[in-house]
Design a protein around this motif. Structure first.
Motif, mmCIF file in Angstrom:
data_model
loop_
_atom_site.group_PDB
_atom_site.id
_atom_site.type_symbol
_atom_site.label_atom_id
_atom_site.label_comp_id
_atom_site.label_asym_id
_atom_site.label_seq_id
_atom_site.Cartn_x
_atom_site.Cartn_y
_atom_site.Cartn_z
ATOM 1 N N GLY A 40 12.117 -99.000 -23.512
ATOM 2 C CA GLY A 40 12.481 -97.589 -23.621
ATOM 3 C C GLY A 40 11.943 -96.712 -22.509
ATOM 4 O O GLY A 40 12.162 -95.494 -22.527
ATOM 5 N N GLN A 41 11.270 -97.321 -21.550
ATOM 6 C CA GLN A 41 10.721 -96.551 -20.435
ATOM 7 C C GLN A 41 11.274 -97.074 -19.118
ATOM 8 O O GLN A 41 11.723 -98.216 -19.017
ATOM 9 C CB GLN A 41 9.195 -96.670 -20.420
ATOM 10 N N GLY A 42 11.195 -96.233 -18.103
ATOM 11 C CA GLY A 42 11.528 -96.709 -16.777
ATOM 12 C C GLY A 42 10.360 -97.478 -16.195
ATOM 13 O O GLY A 42 9.236 -97.407 -16.694
ATOM 14 N N PRO A 43 10.607 -98.241 -15.142
ATOM 15 C CA PRO A 43 9.513 -98.966 -14.495
ATOM 16 C C PRO A 43 8.423 -98.020 -13.986
ATOM 17 O O PRO A 43 8.720 -96.913 -13.530
ATOM 18 C CB PRO A 43 10.212 -99.668 -13.326
ATOM 19 N N GLU A 44 7.176 -98.481 -14.061
ATOM 20 C CA GLU A 44 6.042 -97.704 -13.557
ATOM 21 C C GLU A 44 5.408 -98.467 -12.404
ATOM 22 O O GLU A 44 5.148 -99.670 -12.505
ATOM 23 C CB GLU A 44 5.002 -97.501 -14.660
ATOM 24 N N SER A 58 -1.909 -98.173 -8.256
ATOM 25 C CA SER A 58 -1.854 -97.147 -9.292
ATOM 26 C C SER A 58 -3.103 -97.222 -10.162
ATOM 27 O O SER A 58 -3.727 -98.283 -10.294
ATOM 28 C CB SER A 58 -0.619 -97.374 -10.155
ATOM 29 N N ARG A 59 -3.421 -96.122 -10.788
ATOM 30 C CA ARG A 59 -4.546 -96.152 -11.732
ATOM 31 C C ARG A 59 -4.190 -96.977 -12.975
ATOM 32 O O ARG A 59 -5.056 -97.318 -13.778
ATOM 33 C CB ARG A 59 -4.956 -94.747 -12.144
ATOM 34 N N LEU A 60 -2.914 -97.317 -13.112
ATOM 35 C CA LEU A 60 -2.515 -98.220 -14.204
ATOM 36 C C LEU A 60 -3.073 -99.617 -13.982
ATOM 37 O O LEU A 60 -3.174 -100.410 -14.911
ATOM 38 C CB LEU A 60 -0.983 -98.308 -14.288
ATOM 39 N N LEU A 61 -3.399 -99.916 -12.743
ATOM 40 C CA LEU A 61 -3.865 -101.250 -12.392
ATOM 41 C C LEU A 61 -5.372 -101.328 -12.633
ATOM 42 O O LEU A 61 -6.165 -100.964 -11.762
ATOM 43 C CB LEU A 61 -3.525 -101.529 -10.925
#
Lengths: 117, 110
Positions: A40-44, A58-61
């Motif tokens: 349900g989300q686009g790629p980040e 990214s800070r997601l990493l």
């Protein structure tokens, strides 16, 4: 077929295990990107390489994630001590960055679908 | 506020109809804009690059309004094969990454 390949296509692992994914970009492309996509989300965006240099993360990493592109060709993404929240589609993309162009279309591979149980 | 926002839909349209939907972006310095198409459980595939105010590619037309910071996609003469999720994508000023909207789902029915 865009020419970007990823392996494996699916991975099921138990929480706490380490996993490694591989991406082979389009051969003449000098930039390689990793993205993560949940339902349900686009790629980040996660990270990208220009040739062998990792230029942005990214800070997601989190620290459990590491990516390499040792010879400027294929790339690997490793996740250590997997958690259930890591379950997602991991997408690789590549592009050709030229000095005389300002727009670089990115082409995606089929993705690796990770399920952490 | 999200960088890229889209109406999630779904847009359910009959074959042959015209469907249009918008996307807004928050960063006024954004430079490049794209529409990607994504089928269920597949990777995003580049549909169109949007370089100017109006871009047409066959049955697809993308419009860019920099002043209002939105991009639209219009599909004419819809085909069953147009059923997909359409991702609005914006390039950051630093150029190296793409920012994606969550997608607009279009279903074309016979």
């Amino acid at each position: 077929d865009t020419g970007v390949s990823q392996d494996p296509r699916h991975k099921i692992t138990k929480r706490g295990q380490n996993v490694t994914f591989r991406c082979d970009p389009i051969s003449e492309h000098n930039r390689l990107y990793w993205y993560r996509q949940t339902l349900g989300q686009g790629p980040e965006f996660l990270t990208y390489f220009q040739n062998e240099a990792q230029l942005e993360k990214s800070r997601l990493l989190s620290d459990r994630f590491s990516a390499e592109r040792p010879k400027g060709s294929f790339s690997t993404l490793e996740i250590q001590h997997t958690e259930q929240g890591d379950s997602a589609m991991y997408l690789c993309a590549s592009s050709l960055a030229l000095k005389d162009r300002s727009v670089y279309e990115q082409y995606f591979g089929p993705g690796t679908r990770l399920t952490v149980t | 506020r999200k960088e890229v926002e889209q109406d999630p839909g779904p847009f359910n349209v009959p074959e042959g109809a015209t469907v249009a939907f918008n996307c807004t972006y928050s960063n006024s310095a954004s430079q490049s804009f794209f529409w990607y198409r994504q089928d269920c459980r597949k990777e995003p595939k580049l549909l169109m690059s949007v370089y100017s105010s109006d871009n047409e590619d066959g049955r697809f037309t993308a419009q860019l309004n920099r002043a209002s910071q939105y991009i639209s996609l219009l599909i004419r003469d819809s085909k069953l094969s147009d059923s997909a999720t359409y991702l609005c994508v914006v390039n950051t000023p630093n150029d190296y990454k793409l920012s994606f909207g969550a997608g607009t789902t279009v279903t074309v029915r016979a």
